[in-house]
Design an enzyme around this catalytic site. Structure first.
Site, short mmCIF file in Angstrom:
data_model
loop_
_atom_site.label_atom_id
_atom_site.label_comp_id
_atom_site.label_asym_id
_atom_site.label_seq_id
_atom_site.Cartn_x
_atom_site.Cartn_y
_atom_site.Cartn_z
N LYS A 119 0.85 -1.35 0.09
CA LYS A 119 0.01 0.03 -0.01
C LYS A 119 0.82 1.24 -0.02
CE LYS A 119 -4.09 -1.75 2.64
NZ LYS A 119 -4.81 -1.41 1.71
N ASP A 128 -7.71 -2.85 10.74
CA ASP A 128 -8.36 -3.76 9.60
C ASP A 128 -9.06 -5.00 10.22
OD1 ASP A 128 -9.02 -4.33 6.90
OD2 ASP A 128 -7.04 -4.89 6.44
N ASP A 137 -3.05 -7.63 -1.55
CA ASP A 137 -3.59 -6.54 -0.83
C ASP A 137 -5.14 -6.99 -0.88
OD1 ASP A 137 -4.19 -4.48 0.76
OD2 ASP A 137 -3.85 -2.77 -0.82
N ARG A 154 -10.44 -11.06 1.59
CA ARG A 154 -11.41 -12.17 1.23
C ARG A 154 -10.80 -13.72 1.13
NH1 ARG A 154 -11.50 -8.93 -4.43
NH2 ARG A 154 -11.32 -7.22 -2.99
N1 BES Z 1 -8.21 -3.39 4.15
C1 BES Z 1 -8.28 -3.01 2.95
C2 BES Z 1 -9.64 -2.10 2.65
C3 BES Z 1 -9.77 -0.87 3.46
C4 BES Z 1 -9.64 0.34 2.75
C5 BES Z 1 -10.24 -0.78 4.88
C6 BES Z 1 -9.50 1.57 3.30
C7 BES Z 1 -10.57 0.31 5.33
C8 BES Z 1 -10.04 1.51 4.73
C9 BES Z 1 -8.11 -4.33 1.97
O1 BES Z 1 -7.67 -5.31 2.49
C10 BES Z 1 -7.73 -3.96 0.91
O2 BES Z 1 -6.63 -3.61 0.80
N2 BES Z 1 -8.40 -3.97 -0.29
C11 BES Z 1 -8.05 -3.44 -1.53
C12 BES Z 1 -8.94 -4.42 -2.49
C13 BES Z 1 -8.22 -4.13 -3.90
C14 BES Z 1 -6.70 -4.81 -3.89
C15 BES Z 1 -9.19 -5.14 -4.77
C16 BES Z 1 -8.54 -2.27 -1.78
O3 BES Z 1 -9.79 -1.73 -1.45
O4 BES Z 1 -7.84 -1.29 -2.50
ZN ZN Z 2 -7.30 -5.56 4.37
MN MN Z 3 -5.47 -5.21 1.90
#
Ligand code: BES
Ligand code: ZN
Ligand code: MN
Length: 500
Positions: free
Chosen positions: A272, A283, A342, A346
């Site tokens: 990230k 998270d 990331d 899921r």
């Molecule tokens: N934990 C994150 C999602 C998240 C983002 C939670 C902002 C709280 C605030 C999750 O694991 C993630 O990184 N999701 C990605 C998915 C993508 C790679 C398909 C995202 O949302 O960018």
């Molecule tokens: Zn996450």
């Molecule tokens: Mn993630």
């Protein structure tokens, strides 16, 4: 802090929540007469706007003060709760040992709900987020062990308000300890530390907790959870919660709850950006909601059975971490091509859902997860995303959310959204590769692991678990989901009376 309900002998310091309604002008006339203020001036200066707080001193009675708290246009559970929470948060250091919260002007039929809201709100206002600060604050009178919250009510029906006051306290005390867990930095809540926290909560509240450690995960085939955790020396675990007996005399409904417990999400090799990465200590908001629901259900002794599963891992980056393109297994037997490390939530939820369904056949299956940034882009921070094919479940969850102020908004689950999850090399892949509708494709991914359960819902709470508020300078824990789950469970099970 002691909570009492009473009708007379009210304390010197009183707090009155007031809405901008048709009765406001008359109420202010009464208040002016009681305190010796001029009614017209008071009506001009206090408008009962949301977050407006106005203090009045009674002439000739030293120590007597009246705080008028504006609620804005509406009076409801959420308004009373947040108004009194904000009042206590702002004024706690100045308040005396005993403070009365006056609800006598509200209609009789709403008093149970409002008593609960007032108790919960006032107690939550005492939350101190500075757990890791070394300076010691001078001890405040209000908030200490001997201090009192007095909920002031009409004499008629006073006895019946004891249960709602107790319920309000149960929720507040649960939220208070959950806030500490959610706000805790990643280095204070590794998966194993979170498991110990759950074990302790189970002992205190009365539910059963057992933990599968890394060895057990490998033995039992929770390969997706193990894969997400393999880049960290802080090993992944699966936390299993059980409440209510398995031997069912009557038709006690069974609820299955799964909560995402990523104790820190760096993104892994699909790293990230660093700007807001520190927020990823939150998270595990789904896990916190599930834990909170068990804590409250056990305290209320709800006549239901609940099984909770929290897959917990730290999503880190090192030489052993999963790489984009790796193919991993899962408890369900399905193989997954990890196209983005990331999209780890899921993966661990896939094993959490499969594990729960191996243990039990719940009537309702709900998972909660801070799953995607995409749900925030879609609906912002006013509601959680609700994904289900069951209209009955959607209606009941949405209604529960509206009634308690933890709102949900339904999103589509059409199968077309899942088509991009096909992988050439494995059974499916975890990321579509397309920057669109990511919260929906995430839900479609999870669907593969729910064995077509007729009453499954996925709640994407990424915008809700950790949010901006009046109570901290940056984002902090909200406790979102706990009240929603409990009130949903009560609705689904037809539990109407407040257990005492
Ligand atoms: N934990 C994150 C999602 C998240 C983002 C939670 C902002 C709280 C605030 C999750 O694991 C993630 O990184 N999701 C990605 C998915 C993508 C790679 C398909 C995202 O949302 O960018
Ligand atoms: Zn996450
Ligand atoms: Mn993630």
């Amino acid at each position: 802090m002691i909570v009492k309900i009473l009708d007379k002998k009210v304390p010197d310091t009183m707090v009155v929540p007031l809405a901008q309604d048709a009765q406001l002008a008359d109420r202010l006339v009464e208040i002016a007469a009681r305190t010796g203020a001029d009614a017209a001036t008071l009506q001009n200066d206090f408008r009962a706007e949301a977050k407006e707080i106005f203090v009045l001193y009674a002439t000739g009675s030293p120590g007597r003060r009246l705080y008028l708290c504006g609620m804005g246009k509406k009076t409801g559970f959420q308004e009373i709760f947040s108004t009194l929470r904000l009042f206590c948060h702002r004024y706690k250091s100045k308040l005396p040992q005993k403070v009365g919260f006056d609800l006598r002007h509200f209609p009789q039929e709403s008093l149970a709900r409002y008593t609960e809201a007032a108790t919960s709100g006032a107690l939550l206002g005492l939350y101190d987020i500075g757990k890791y600060r070394t300076e010691t604050k001078p001890e405040a009178e209000f908030g200490g062990p001997k201090s009192e919250i007095n909920i002031v009510l009409p004499t008629k029906g006073l006895k019946e308000m004891e249960a709602p006051a107790r319920r309000g306290q149960i929720f507040a005390r649960t939220y208070l300890s959950l806030f500490d867990l959610l706000n805790a930095p990643g280095n204070y809540k590794t998966p194993e530390q979170m498991a110990s926290w759950a074990v302790k909560a189970g002992k205190e509240c009365g539910f059963y907790v057992h933990v599968l450690n890394k060895t057990a995960l490998t033995e039992q085939g929770l390969k997706a959870l193990a894969a997400v955790g393999q880049g960290s020396p802080n090993l992944p675990v699966l936390i299993v919660l059980e409440y209510g007996t398995k031997t069912r005399k009557t038709k006690t409904p069974v609820f299955g709850l799964v909560g995402k417990g990523v104790t820190f999400d760096t993104g892994g090799v699909s790293l990230k950006p660093s700007t807001n990465m520190h927020l990823m200590k939150s998270d595990m908001g789904g896990a916190a909601a599930v834990l909170g629901a068990f804590m409250v259900a056990a305290h209320l002794q709800l006549p239901v059975r609940m099984i909770g599963v929290i897959p917990a891992a730290e999503n880190m980056i090192d030489g052993l971490a999963i790489k984009p393109g790796d193919v991993i297994g899962s408890l369900s037997g399905k193989t997954i091509e990890v196209t983005d490390t990331d999209a780890e939530g899921r993966l661990i939820l896939a094993d959490g859902l499969a594990y729960l369904l191996k243990q039990e056949t719940p009537d309702v299956l709900i998972d909660l997860a801070t799953l995607t940034g995409s749900i925030i882009r879609a609906i912002g921070t006013q509601a959680g995303g609700l994904f289900t094919k069951s209209d009955q479940l959607a209606d009941m969850l949405s209604t529960a959310g509206m009634e308690c102020g933890e709102r949900l908004w339904r999103m589509p689950m059409w199968d077309e959204y899942g088509s991009d999850l096909k992988s050439d090399v494995a059974d499916l892949r975890n990321f579509t590769g397309k920057p669109m509708a990511e919260s929906i494709s995430a839900a479609k991914f999870l669907e593969h692991f729910t064995a077509e359960h007729p009453h499954w819902a996925h709640l994407d709470i990424a915008g809700m678990a950790f949010a901006d508020s009046d109570f901290a300078t940056s984002k902090s824990a909200t406790g979102y989901g706990v009240r929603l789950l409990i009130e949903f469970i009560e609705k689904w099970s037809n539990i109407t009376e407040t257990p005492s």
